[in-house]
Motif scaffolding. Structure first.
Motif, mmCIF file in Angstrom:
data_model
loop_
_atom_site.group_PDB
_atom_site.id
_atom_site.type_symbol
_atom_site.label_atom_id
_atom_site.label_comp_id
_atom_site.label_asym_id
_atom_site.label_seq_id
_atom_site.Cartn_x
_atom_site.Cartn_y
_atom_site.Cartn_z
ATOM 1 N N GLN A 248 29.011 -76.947 -44.682
ATOM 2 C CA GLN A 248 27.988 -75.949 -45.008
ATOM 3 C C GLN A 248 26.832 -76.605 -45.770
ATOM 4 O OE1 GLN A 248 29.490 -72.355 -46.883
ATOM 5 N NE2 GLN A 248 31.367 -72.431 -45.658
ATOM 6 N N VAL A 249 27.171 -77.514 -46.672
ATOM 7 C CA VAL A 249 26.154 -78.227 -47.453
ATOM 8 C C VAL A 249 25.264 -79.045 -46.534
ATOM 9 C CG1 VAL A 249 25.772 -79.975 -49.232
ATOM 10 C CG2 VAL A 249 27.632 -78.328 -49.503
ATOM 11 N N LYS A 250 25.886 -79.762 -45.594
ATOM 12 C CA LYS A 250 25.121 -80.605 -44.674
ATOM 13 C C LYS A 250 24.266 -79.765 -43.727
ATOM 14 C CE LYS A 250 25.487 -84.819 -41.963
ATOM 15 N NZ LYS A 250 26.352 -85.933 -41.530
ATOM 16 N N LEU A 251 24.808 -78.615 -43.293
ATOM 17 C CA LEU A 251 24.047 -77.716 -42.421
ATOM 18 C C LEU A 251 22.834 -77.162 -43.151
ATOM 19 C CD1 LEU A 251 23.648 -76.030 -39.842
ATOM 20 C CD2 LEU A 251 25.259 -74.350 -40.792
ATOM 21 N N GLN A 256 16.941 -76.920 -44.076
ATOM 22 C CA GLN A 256 15.843 -76.996 -45.048
ATOM 23 C C GLN A 256 14.862 -78.119 -44.698
ATOM 24 O OE1 GLN A 256 18.124 -77.426 -48.656
ATOM 25 N NE2 GLN A 256 17.911 -75.272 -49.200
ATOM 26 N N GLU A 257 15.401 -79.268 -44.328
ATOM 27 C CA GLU A 257 14.564 -80.447 -44.091
ATOM 28 C C GLU A 257 14.183 -80.640 -42.627
ATOM 29 O OE1 GLU A 257 16.745 -83.693 -45.729
ATOM 30 O OE2 GLU A 257 16.804 -82.832 -47.761
ATOM 31 N N GLN A 258 14.831 -79.844 -41.737
ATOM 32 C CA GLN A 258 14.606 -79.954 -40.293
ATOM 33 C C GLN A 258 14.839 -81.384 -39.796
ATOM 34 O OE1 GLN A 258 10.786 -78.160 -39.377
ATOM 35 N NE2 GLN A 258 11.637 -76.115 -39.552
ATOM 36 N N THR A 259 15.825 -82.011 -40.405
ATOM 37 C CA THR A 259 16.262 -83.332 -39.962
ATOM 38 C C THR A 259 17.787 -83.392 -40.047
ATOM 39 O OG1 THR A 259 16.144 -84.292 -42.190
ATOM 40 C CG2 THR A 259 14.174 -84.506 -40.790
ATOM 41 N N ILE A 260 18.383 -84.289 -39.281
ATOM 42 C CA ILE A 260 19.834 -84.498 -39.355
ATOM 43 C C ILE A 260 20.113 -85.988 -39.536
ATOM 44 C CG2 ILE A 260 20.459 -82.483 -37.961
ATOM 45 C CD1 ILE A 260 20.914 -84.539 -35.627
ATOM 46 N N ARG A 261 21.278 -86.288 -40.108
ATOM 47 C CA ARG A 261 21.720 -87.683 -40.230
ATOM 48 C C ARG A 261 23.085 -87.792 -39.569
ATOM 49 N NH1 ARG A 261 24.646 -90.719 -43.830
ATOM 50 N NH2 ARG A 261 24.851 -88.995 -45.312
ATOM 51 N N ARG A 293 28.726 -70.499 -48.898
ATOM 52 C CA ARG A 293 27.608 -70.745 -49.803
ATOM 53 C C ARG A 293 26.559 -69.631 -49.694
ATOM 54 N NH1 ARG A 293 26.832 -75.920 -52.008
ATOM 55 N NH2 ARG A 293 24.621 -75.387 -52.176
ATOM 56 N N GLU A 294 26.129 -69.139 -50.846
ATOM 57 C CA GLU A 294 25.146 -68.062 -50.871
ATOM 58 C C GLU A 294 23.797 -68.523 -50.327
ATOM 59 O OE1 GLU A 294 23.286 -64.810 -54.056
ATOM 60 O OE2 GLU A 294 24.722 -66.328 -54.725
ATOM 61 N N ASP A 295 23.379 -69.761 -50.673
ATOM 62 C CA ASP A 295 22.080 -70.238 -50.205
ATOM 63 C C ASP A 295 22.056 -70.402 -48.682
ATOM 64 O OD1 ASP A 295 23.871 -72.336 -50.340
ATOM 65 O OD2 ASP A 295 22.661 -73.587 -51.681
ATOM 66 N N LEU A 296 23.180 -70.828 -48.092
ATOM 67 C CA LEU A 296 23.254 -70.943 -46.639
ATOM 68 C C LEU A 296 23.245 -69.560 -45.990
ATOM 69 C CD1 LEU A 296 23.590 -72.607 -44.057
ATOM 70 C CD2 LEU A 296 26.073 -72.561 -44.443
ATOM 71 N N TYR A 297 23.943 -68.620 -46.624
ATOM 72 C CA TYR A 297 23.985 -67.251 -46.092
ATOM 73 C C TYR A 297 22.581 -66.682 -45.942
ATOM 74 C CZ TYR A 297 24.711 -62.185 -46.057
ATOM 75 O OH TYR A 297 24.663 -60.848 -45.734
ATOM 76 N N TYR A 298 21.749 -66.829 -46.962
ATOM 77 C CA TYR A 298 20.396 -66.274 -46.890
ATOM 78 C C TYR A 298 19.507 -67.069 -45.937
ATOM 79 C CZ TYR A 298 21.696 -63.162 -50.640
ATOM 80 O OH TYR A 298 22.325 -62.188 -51.373
ATOM 81 N N ARG A 299 19.823 -68.330 -45.720
ATOM 82 C CA ARG A 299 19.072 -69.125 -44.758
ATOM 83 C C ARG A 299 19.398 -68.680 -43.325
ATOM 84 N NH1 ARG A 299 14.785 -72.782 -44.612
ATOM 85 N NH2 ARG A 299 15.401 -73.379 -46.729
ATOM 86 N N LEU A 300 20.658 -68.334 -43.072
ATOM 87 C CA LEU A 300 21.093 -67.917 -41.736
ATOM 88 C C LEU A 300 20.808 -66.443 -41.463
ATOM 89 C CD1 LEU A 300 24.589 -69.659 -41.603
ATOM 90 C CD2 LEU A 300 22.501 -70.423 -40.468
#
Length: 448
Positions: A248-251, A256-261, A293-300
């Motif tokens: 969830q953290v990585k997603l 947020q950054e519109q990039t992946i590693r 994660r609450e921050d991911l929830y609001y992002r999705l």
């Protein structure tokens, strides 16, 4: 296919002449339109970014952003919205240039009322026709609740925002996600789906973000991952509530950054992906328990669409049953034409805990077992009984194994959580979370 009827079309009227703006608004309201007015192109764009319109009627010559420039901006946001341009300086050249660019129509001031009425009617017909098009042809319904939901989904599809689809298992969340993709401006790119609860954490991370060659045992080649496969299109994350916290953290970081590693790589790769996610879980409760994660929830969850159960749209059961019967009969090349009246009555009164997925399974079994063109009620009863003892999903099977494994582990260690965690190759925090998930308590396993 759904047939969506939208009354009182929404019209955006744009003109820098305030008196004409008022007059045209009165005319259009008199014709039954919902009218929003803007005194210039920039103000119009703000409204288009926050609201949905069936038609835009704009002056051609305006200071700042003129009508043609406004049209180009609108096409970048909503290609399906017809734009009609008006001008007091109408020339053949203006009309030709406008129509060549894709403008729906062209009116010369003073506006002829009959010409306006005719052009608006055609524009609305085209706009609403897009909503009744092939984007949702696989969603079979005549339910008013579903019609309203599809109208919402179509409008949301035009906004490039994240969507969270909620609903019980088997309600058709992936089908709706695919339809939203088809109605979006990303429709010509890939729609990629993955079930986040069907894979272990390390494999799910590799599937989503990809991995570099040699990053782990067995990684003999570079793997691009689903984010890159869906670049420019839509990535559907089914059962997002089952995603482990580290992922969830990585997603969240990727969104947020519109990039992946990729796994095992130090390189950041830019992505352009729309996320549609789905869950049968109550994510608010999952957040309270620390599982999401609450921050991911609001992002999705920029927009939430909740699918009804099949029981809540019971008027669709006969329609769906007949449609599925026809499809199954054609696929298996069996001459089956209909359900008997008693069989259909049985279908419509069933509670359908497995929703549309269960109905599909029941119809398939009926087609496989029948020897006559009409499916009798006893076959429906037999199929319903069999479907209640359905084969578990991978997530259900994994949870059942996990519970049995924990029970045996805690019995072996007499409820010693530290020792149990060591044997399981997990830390104490993870072990406590797993025990809480399965409602297991260490005190119940301690010897007297």
């Amino acid at each position: 296919m759904s047939q969506t009827n939208i009354s009182d079309p929404n019209v955006l009227l744009v003109d820098d002449d305030e008196s004409l703006l008022r007059l045209m608004a009165i005319r259009l309201k008199g014709e039954g339109y919902n009218v929003q007015s803007a005194s210039g192109g920039k103000e119009a764009l703000k409204l288009i970014n926050t609201q949905n319109f069936d038609v835009v009627l704009s002056d051609l010559r305006m200071p700042g952003l003129d009508g043609l420039s406004l049209f180009e901006e609108i096409m970048g946001l909503r290609k399906d919205v017809p734009v009609i341009l008006m001008t007091a300086h109408g020339t053949i050249q203006d009309a030709v240039e406008a129509t060549q660019r894709g403008v729906f129509g062209f009116l010369t001031k003073p506006i002829d009322h009959d010409e306006l009425r005719s052009l608006m009617k055609k524009a609305v017909s085209q706009s609403q026709g897009a909503q009744n098009g092939k984007w949702c042809e696989k969603i079979i319904t005549r339910s008013m609740q579903m019609e309203q939901l599809l109208d919402q989904a179509y409008r949301v599809a035009k906004r490039d925002v994240s969507v969270l689809i909620s609903g019980a298992s088997g309600t058709g969340k992936e089908l709706l996600a695919s339809a939203i993709h088809k109605a979006s401006k990303r429709a010509d790119k890939a729609f990629v789906a993955i079930n986040c609860g069907a894979l272990p954490e390390n494999l799910l991370e590799s599937e989503l973000f990809g991995h570099a060659k040699g990053s782990f045992t067995g990684a003999v080649n570079e793997h691009q991952g689903l984010f890159r496969e869906a670049d420019g299109g839509t990535l559907f994350l089914d059962e997002i509530g089952d995603m482990p916290i580290p992922l969830q953290v990585k997603l969240l970081r990727a969104l947020q950054e519109q990039t992946i590693r990729p796994v095992g790589s130090s390189k950041q790769i830019p992505i352009d992906v729309r996320i549609i996610s789905a869950t049968h879980k109550n994510l608010s409760k999952e957040m309270e328990e620390g599982n999401f994660r609450e921050d991911l929830y609001y992002r999705l969850n920029v927009v939430n669409i909740t699918l009804p159960t099949l029981r809540e749209r019971s008027e669709d059961i006969p329609l769906l049953a007949r449609h599925l019967l026809k499809e199954s009969a054609e696929r298996h090349q069996v001459k089956v034409s209909r359900f008997s009246d008693d069989a259909m009555q049985l279908l419509t009164t069933c509670l359908w805990p497995g929703n549309v997925r269960q109905l599909v399974n029941v119809v398939e079994q009926c087609v496989a077992l029948t020897h006559t063109p009409v499916i009798a009620s006893h076959l429906v009863e037999q199929a319903l009984s069999a479907s209640e003892q359905k084969w578990p999903t991978l997530t259900e099977a994994r949870d059942a194994f996990e519970q049995k494994y924990l029970l045996k582990l805690l019995k072996m260690t007499d409820g010693n959580v530290t020792r149990a965690a060591e044997l399981a190759g997990r830390n104490r925090t993870d072990m406590h979370k797993l025990m809480k998930k399965h409602d297991l308590h260490s005190v119940d396993f301690k010897r007297d």
